[in-house]
Design a protein around this motif. Structure first.
Motif, mmCIF file in Angstrom:
data_model
loop_
_atom_site.group_PDB
_atom_site.id
_atom_site.type_symbol
_atom_site.label_atom_id
_atom_site.label_comp_id
_atom_site.label_asym_id
_atom_site.label_seq_id
_atom_site.Cartn_x
_atom_site.Cartn_y
_atom_site.Cartn_z
ATOM 1 N N ALA A 54 0.831 -1.205 0.000
ATOM 2 C CA ALA A 54 0.000 0.000 0.000
ATOM 3 C C ALA A 54 0.868 1.257 0.000
ATOM 4 O O ALA A 54 0.565 2.224 -0.706
ATOM 5 N N GLU A 55 1.954 1.241 0.766
ATOM 6 C CA GLU A 55 2.859 2.394 0.805
ATOM 7 C C GLU A 55 3.465 2.635 -0.576
ATOM 8 O O GLU A 55 3.614 3.778 -0.998
ATOM 9 N N GLY A 56 3.811 1.562 -1.264
ATOM 10 C CA GLY A 56 4.340 1.718 -2.622
ATOM 11 C C GLY A 56 3.336 2.386 -3.548
ATOM 12 O O GLY A 56 3.688 3.264 -4.347
ATOM 13 N N TYR A 57 2.068 2.003 -3.430
ATOM 14 C CA TYR A 57 1.025 2.622 -4.258
ATOM 15 C C TYR A 57 0.759 4.065 -3.838
ATOM 16 O O TYR A 57 0.406 4.901 -4.671
ATOM 17 N N ARG A 58 0.919 4.377 -2.534
ATOM 18 C CA ARG A 58 0.767 5.768 -2.111
ATOM 19 C C ARG A 58 1.927 6.608 -2.643
ATOM 20 O O ARG A 58 1.742 7.755 -3.039
ATOM 21 N N ARG A 59 3.121 6.028 -2.619
ATOM 22 C CA ARG A 59 4.315 6.739 -3.080
ATOM 23 C C ARG A 59 4.271 6.953 -4.583
ATOM 24 O O ARG A 59 4.579 8.038 -5.082
ATOM 25 N N ILE A 60 3.886 5.907 -5.318
ATOM 26 C CA ILE A 60 3.804 5.997 -6.779
ATOM 27 C C ILE A 60 2.438 5.440 -7.186
ATOM 28 O O ILE A 60 2.277 4.237 -7.383
ATOM 29 N N PRO A 61 1.427 6.317 -7.266
ATOM 30 C CA PRO A 61 0.075 5.846 -7.599
ATOM 31 C C PRO A 61 0.039 5.177 -8.978
ATOM 32 O O PRO A 61 0.830 5.512 -9.867
ATOM 33 N N PRO A 62 -0.867 4.204 -9.138
ATOM 34 C CA PRO A 62 -1.004 3.551 -10.440
ATOM 35 C C PRO A 62 -1.254 4.592 -11.524
ATOM 36 O O PRO A 62 -1.956 5.576 -11.322
ATOM 37 N N GLY A 63 -0.661 4.379 -12.673
ATOM 38 C CA GLY A 63 -0.828 5.300 -13.788
ATOM 39 C C GLY A 63 0.149 6.445 -13.800
ATOM 40 O O GLY A 63 0.126 7.275 -14.705
ATOM 41 N N THR A 64 1.031 6.522 -12.804
ATOM 42 C CA THR A 64 2.024 7.584 -12.759
ATOM 43 C C THR A 64 3.182 7.206 -13.685
ATOM 44 O O THR A 64 3.781 6.158 -13.516
ATOM 45 N N PRO A 65 3.455 8.058 -14.674
ATOM 46 C CA PRO A 65 4.590 7.743 -15.558
ATOM 47 C C PRO A 65 5.888 7.649 -14.752
ATOM 48 O O PRO A 65 6.088 8.371 -13.782
ATOM 49 N N ASP A 66 6.742 6.726 -15.142
ATOM 50 C CA ASP A 66 8.035 6.576 -14.485
ATOM 51 C C ASP A 66 9.120 6.540 -15.540
ATOM 52 O O ASP A 66 8.906 6.975 -16.671
ATOM 53 N N GLU A 67 10.294 6.008 -15.190
ATOM 54 C CA GLU A 67 11.406 5.999 -16.145
ATOM 55 C C GLU A 67 11.108 5.144 -17.380
ATOM 56 O O GLU A 67 11.776 5.252 -18.395
ATOM 57 N N TRP A 68 10.077 4.306 -17.294
ATOM 58 C CA TRP A 68 9.689 3.495 -18.462
ATOM 59 C C TRP A 68 8.710 4.255 -19.353
ATOM 60 O O TRP A 68 8.356 3.786 -20.421
ATOM 61 N N GLY A 69 8.233 5.389 -18.885
ATOM 62 C CA GLY A 69 7.268 6.175 -19.649
ATOM 63 C C GLY A 69 5.861 5.936 -19.131
ATOM 64 O O GLY A 69 5.654 5.362 -18.067
ATOM 65 N N ASP A 70 4.882 6.393 -19.892
ATOM 66 C CA ASP A 70 3.476 6.236 -19.524
ATOM 67 C C ASP A 70 2.983 4.905 -20.079
ATOM 68 O O ASP A 70 2.476 4.822 -21.193
ATOM 69 N N LEU A 71 3.137 3.852 -19.282
ATOM 70 C CA LEU A 71 2.800 2.503 -19.755
ATOM 71 C C LEU A 71 1.321 2.340 -20.032
ATOM 72 O O LEU A 71 0.943 1.606 -20.949
ATOM 73 N N ASP A 72 0.469 3.028 -19.273
ATOM 74 C CA ASP A 72 -0.966 2.933 -19.532
ATOM 75 C C ASP A 72 -1.304 3.454 -20.924
ATOM 76 O O ASP A 72 -2.064 2.830 -21.668
ATOM 77 N N ALA A 73 -0.731 4.601 -21.284
ATOM 78 C CA ALA A 73 -0.996 5.170 -22.612
ATOM 79 C C ALA A 73 -0.445 4.256 -23.705
ATOM 80 O O ALA A 73 -1.097 4.038 -24.730
ATOM 81 N N GLN A 74 0.749 3.707 -23.493
ATOM 82 C CA GLN A 74 1.326 2.800 -24.485
ATOM 83 C C GLN A 74 0.482 1.543 -24.637
ATOM 84 O O GLN A 74 0.289 1.043 -25.737
ATOM 85 N N THR A 75 -0.020 1.030 -23.515
ATOM 86 C CA THR A 75 -0.872 -0.157 -23.562
ATOM 87 C C THR A 75 -2.151 0.154 -24.316
ATOM 88 O O THR A 75 -2.605 -0.650 -25.138
ATOM 89 N N ASP A 76 -2.731 1.330 -24.069
ATOM 90 C CA ASP A 76 -3.948 1.713 -24.782
ATOM 91 C C ASP A 76 -3.687 1.809 -26.277
ATOM 92 O O ASP A 76 -4.489 1.332 -27.088
ATOM 93 N N LEU A 77 -2.574 2.418 -26.664
ATOM 94 C CA LEU A 77 -2.232 2.524 -28.088
ATOM 95 C C LEU A 77 -2.011 1.147 -28.697
ATOM 96 O O LEU A 77 -2.460 0.868 -29.815
ATOM 97 N N ALA A 78 -1.336 0.271 -27.971
ATOM 98 C CA ALA A 78 -1.081 -1.080 -28.468
ATOM 99 C C ALA A 78 -2.391 -1.848 -28.624
ATOM 100 O O ALA A 78 -2.575 -2.601 -29.587
ATOM 101 N N THR A 79 -3.315 -1.643 -27.710
ATOM 102 C CA THR A 79 -4.608 -2.322 -27.793
ATOM 103 C C THR A 79 -5.392 -1.836 -29.005
ATOM 104 O O THR A 79 -5.985 -2.641 -29.732
ATOM 105 N N VAL A 80 -5.391 -0.532 -29.238
ATOM 106 C CA VAL A 80 -6.085 0.028 -30.404
ATOM 107 C C VAL A 80 -5.467 -0.519 -31.681
ATOM 108 O O VAL A 80 -6.176 -0.947 -32.606
ATOM 109 N N GLU A 81 -4.132 -0.543 -31.745
ATOM 110 C CA GLU A 81 -3.457 -1.044 -32.946
ATOM 111 C C GLU A 81 -3.747 -2.516 -33.171
ATOM 112 O O GLU A 81 -3.997 -2.952 -34.296
ATOM 113 N N LEU A 82 -3.735 -3.311 -32.124
ATOM 114 C CA LEU A 82 -4.048 -4.730 -32.243
ATOM 115 C C LEU A 82 -5.478 -4.917 -32.733
ATOM 116 O O LEU A 82 -5.753 -5.764 -33.594
ATOM 117 N N GLY A 83 -6.403 -4.122 -32.221
ATOM 118 C CA GLY A 83 -7.791 -4.184 -32.679
ATOM 119 C C GLY A 83 -7.899 -3.893 -34.165
ATOM 120 O O GLY A 83 -8.634 -4.572 -34.891
#
Length: 97
Positions: A54-83
């Protein structure tokens, strides 16, 4: 496994309750107490691990871009492209009939 004998003072009422439960379960008082202590320690460990998660999620809430980038946005784009790719495949397969 090595064991250490530990002296614990309990009320007469608690000893009677322990003995009654141990008798109903068909185990010794010592075994019942060991199992109870093990359960309490396991519950405590689970609670501490849960708090660390829980502390980890408070420190870095889900959906917060990190050094890997905005993974949620990339996943959404990948899902649209796959569709789109699957739609195109389906259209091609229907025209070949």
């Amino acid at each position: 496994m090595a064991r250490t004998q530990t002296m614990v003072q309990l009320s007469d009422e608690l000893v009677r309750a322990l003995d009654d439960l141990a008798r109903r379960r068909g185990v010794s008082r010592s075994s019942l107490i060991r199992d109870a202590v093990s359960e309490v320690l396991a519950d405590d460990l689970d609670a501490r691990i849960g708090e660390q998660i829980a502390e980890g999620y408070r420190r870095i809430p889900p959906g917060t871009p990190d050094e890997w980038g905005d993974l949620d946005a990339q996943t959404d784009l990948a899902t649209v492209e796959l569709g789109r790719q699957l739609d195109a495949e389906e259209r091609r397969s229907h025209t070949s009939w």
